[in-house]
Motif scaffolding. Structure first.
Motif, short mmCIF file in Angstrom:
data_model
loop_
_atom_site.label_atom_id
_atom_site.label_comp_id
_atom_site.label_asym_id
_atom_site.label_seq_id
_atom_site.Cartn_x
_atom_site.Cartn_y
_atom_site.Cartn_z
N ASP A 106 5.58 -4.30 -7.70
CA ASP A 106 4.31 -3.98 -8.36
C ASP A 106 3.53 -2.95 -7.54
O ASP A 106 2.54 -3.27 -6.87
N ILE A 107 3.97 -1.70 -7.61
CA ILE A 107 3.40 -0.64 -6.78
C ILE A 107 1.91 -0.47 -7.04
O ILE A 107 1.12 -0.24 -6.13
N GLU A 108 1.50 -0.61 -8.30
CA GLU A 108 0.09 -0.49 -8.66
C GLU A 108 -0.76 -1.54 -7.95
O GLU A 108 -1.96 -1.34 -7.73
N GLY A 109 -0.15 -2.64 -7.62
CA GLY A 109 -0.88 -3.74 -7.00
C GLY A 109 -1.06 -3.59 -5.49
O GLY A 109 -1.80 -4.34 -4.87
N TYR A 110 -0.36 -2.63 -4.89
CA TYR A 110 -0.54 -2.41 -3.45
C TYR A 110 -1.96 -1.92 -3.17
O TYR A 110 -2.55 -1.25 -4.01
N TYR A 111 -2.47 -2.19 -2.00
CA TYR A 111 -3.71 -1.53 -1.59
C TYR A 111 -3.82 -1.48 -0.07
O TYR A 111 -3.08 -2.17 0.64
N THR A 112 -4.72 -0.63 0.41
CA THR A 112 -5.00 -0.59 1.84
C THR A 112 -6.49 -0.82 2.06
O THR A 112 -7.24 -1.00 1.09
N MET A 113 -6.92 -0.84 3.33
CA MET A 113 -8.31 -1.22 3.61
C MET A 113 -8.95 -0.38 4.69
O MET A 113 -8.30 0.11 5.61
N PHE A 114 -10.26 -0.25 4.55
CA PHE A 114 -11.14 0.35 5.56
C PHE A 114 -11.60 -0.81 6.45
O PHE A 114 -11.97 -1.87 5.95
N ASN A 115 -11.56 -0.60 7.75
CA ASN A 115 -11.89 -1.69 8.68
C ASN A 115 -13.06 -1.33 9.58
O ASN A 115 -13.18 -0.20 10.04
N ALA A 116 -13.89 -2.32 9.84
CA ALA A 116 -14.93 -2.16 10.86
C ALA A 116 -14.64 -3.16 11.96
O ALA A 116 -14.48 -4.36 11.70
#
Ligand code: RUQ
Ligand code: CUA
Length: 636
Positions: A214-224
């Motif tokens: 499910d490629i559409e379901g991948y995500y990444t994140m901005f981190n503090a």
């Protein structure tokens, strides 16, 4: 070799700023990836302001023997995993600070103190890929406290203490793969280190076939990351892949370039859209949401708040900018920031003072854009001189373009003005560039470093693997003047340059330094006073050897162990004289380390060879340095 007359090579009219044509060209060039091609096509776009032959520099880069440099430069060591300290303008390498790598000169990755920082039991990788070193700030000025650096290769962020110039904390960012862009909050002080995770992955990434498909379901994140505790304070889910990041001068906003708005996993897919994004993060709103408990957590990191910042969220805004933007640079004027087009010949200037209105939905995302000057092929990063000028590296054209920010804004409004002041050839293919103090309010416009990705023929050949070339450019006059070539090893990616008045490193260790506090605690438990005692403690098959060092003597020159014992040698250097560092090397045991004046350092190894085993001091310390040695007697 590429023939510049090749009819298949796209022709670009220098007068015609037809963006889509340029985009096609630059895309082709990137995919082609040849320096020869790059040189040939770059000529088509050179414009009228290509640099003249070398001008006279208006300041001297010469720093004579015994003289000190005016600036500290902190250099990413690239995929060597370390950070280097250079003096500017001499470009002399002053120190190497091991971070994610093994360093046998200092014993980094071998000593117990460094293994504690590396969290070695959980993450025993002595490799790293450093990109972005940035110093902590207070009210937009460097405060000389810490330098932070990312490890893209293993998703980590490290902190270097500038007083001792050693790495003192490393955090592995959970739920993510590959920390790339890194910058600090500038105002009111560096509470957060902002770190972009680049690659999109399934969540949870547990090997379930469905989630991987499910490629559409991948995500990444901005981190503090909390700059003091070095724990992840929050993570924000985004659309696309995050690239570089920077922050504003109110403390309220951070923003990241973001490519692959298509959310694809292959190269062709990520190239489809003509525009990608800058994602603006509203730190105030994010903090409020965390406080109000409006977040989730992900398995494996239940103490880290995760917020949804995808399109439509009130925590973020997505500003469309041309194609795969790369560098993100805040100007010292406190008002403008620049996203560098990479696959577009333009950079996008945003007015940060409009971000409040954008988040209040009074204006549209593109309304924060106040200029989009066309600079050349492959703009990657921009630096500033504090006099209203910007300096952008154009990778494909192998140039630094000096341009006037205010004039670019006027041109965007339709006025007929020339915003380009000069184009200077650099050798070759620059990535980052950096000005003295340029990422703070104190940009002083004296020097510019161009971090070139290739050196080709600029240095004596040392085989197929070449050094990179960090070029020093005098920007104090009206014209940029190239004054020095500086070979560097393993693509250094990025650097930052800080005036020496901002950094105050210690000359000796303080005996109560937390860096070796665990070792001091261990000695206390063993009833050993590190400053006076020379003692061997036996604890089953564990042997702890506590010794002092005073040039040219170790406090213990002979000790007995049994074959197979686990031996920990703890050395406390009682010398108080600046620069009298001792070493400890146990021959044939892979154990060596540095002990600087007033430090304690320890190393653990197995006594797996019977008989007499010599140890010696491996840092030159005295006329009798060669004689500084002892024997470990290993009974079979
Ligand atoms: S990136 S060449 Cu890792 Cu800083 Cu731009
Ligand atoms: Cu002690 Cu060399």
């Amino acid at each position: 070799m590429i023939d510049p007359n090749d009819k298949d090579l796209p022709k670009v009219d220098a007068e015609d700023a037809n963006a889509s044509e340029h985009v096609k060209l630059s895309r082709r060039l990137f995919l082609g990836g040849s320096a020869a091609l790059v040189g040939a096509a770059g000529a088509g776009l050179g414009g009228s302001l290509v640099s003249a032959p070398a001008q006279a520099a208006s300041q001297s880069a010469h720093v004579g023997p015994g003289e000190l440099d005016e600036y500290y430069g902190f250099w990413s060591g690239g995929h060597s995993g370390e950070v280097r300290v250079l003096g500017l303008p001499s470009m002399r390498e002053l120190m190497r600070i091991p971070v994610f790598n093994l360093d046998c000169a200092t014993g980094w990755g071998l000593t117990n103190e460094s293994k504690e920082v590396l969290n070695y039991d959980e993450n025993p990788y002595l490799v790293g890929d450093c990109h972005h070193p940035h110093m902590s700030m207070t009210d937009g000025h460097y405060d000389g406290k810490y330098v932070f650096i990312n490890d893209k290769g293993n998703t980590r962020v490290a902190r270097i203490r500038c007083d001792i110039m050693k790495t003192d904390k490393i955090v592995t960012v959970p739920n993510c793969q590959a920390i790339h862009g890194l910058r600090v909050q500038k105002v009111p002080h560096t509470k957060y280190v902002f770190a972009n995770a680049e690659f999109r992955i399934p969540h949870p990434n547990n090997g379930a076939l469905e989630s991987m498909k499910d490629i559409e379901g991948y995500y990444t994140m901005f981190n503090a990351i909390d700059a003091e505790t070095m724990e992840v304070a929050f993570q924000v889910i985004v659309d696309g892949n995050l690239d570089n990041t920077d922050a504003d001068y109110t403390g309220k906003y951070a923003f990241s370039t973001c490519y692959n708005s298509e959310n694809a996993v292959d190269l062709a897919g990520t190239m489809r859209n003509e525009r990608d994004h800058v994602v603006i993060f509203n730190i105030e709103r994010i903090e409020a949401a965390v406080k109000a408990g409006k977040y989730t957590t992900l398995p494996g990191a239940d103490n880290v708040p995760v917020l949804d910042g995808r399109k439509g969220s009130q925590l973020t805004r997505y500003v469309p900018v041309p194609k795969s933007p790369h560098g993100m640079n805040t100007a010292p004027d406190g008002r403008h920031c620049v996203a560098n087009g990479k696959l577009s010949p333009t950079v996008t200037v945003m007015d940060m003072w409009k971000f409040d209105d954008l988040f209040d939905d009074k204006i549209k995302p593109r309304d924060v854009v106040v200029a989009e000057p066309e600079l050349g092929l492959g703009p990657l990063h921009t630096a500033f001189d504090g006099r209203g000028n910007a300096y952008t590296t154009v990778f494909i054209d192998s140039q630094i373009v000096k341009w006037d920010v205010q004039k670019a804004i006027e041109a965007y409004k339709g006025e007929k003005v020339n915003y380009i002041k000069q184009k200077l050839d650099v050798q070759y293919q620059p990535g980052h560039n950096h000005t003295t103090m340029g990422e703070t309010r104190d940009a002083d416009g004296k020097w510019l470093i161009s971090l070139c990705k290739f050196s080709k023929d600029r240095f004596l050949n040392c085989g197929p693997l070449h050094a990179e070339n960090d070029q020093l450019i005098d920007i104090s006059g009206d014209e940029m003047v190239l004054v020095h070539d500086g070979p560097t090893y393993a693509e250094p990616h990025d650097c930052m340059i800080v005036h020496r008045s901002k950094v105050k490193p210690s000359k000796l260790w303080s005996r109560d330094d937390p860096f070796f506090a665990s070792t001091v605690a261990m000695a206390e438990k063993d009833g050993v006073n590190l400053e006076t005692d020379n003692k061997v403690i036996r604890d089953g098959n564990k042997v702890r050897v506590y010794m002092t060092s005073v040039a040219p003597n170790y406090g213990i020159t002979e000790f007995n162990v049994k074959l197979g014992d686990e031996v920990t040698v703890v050395v406390t250097n009682l010398d108080k004289i600046e620069d009298v560092t001792h070493g400890f090397c146990m021959v044939n045991h892979g154990a060596q380390m540095e002990i600087s004046p007033q430090a304690t350092a320890s190393i653990t190894f197995t006594a797996d060879k019977p008989g007499v085993q010599w140890y010696y001091c491996n840092w030159f310390c005295h006329a009798l340095h060669m004689e500084m040695r002892g024997r470990m007697l290993v009974e079979a």
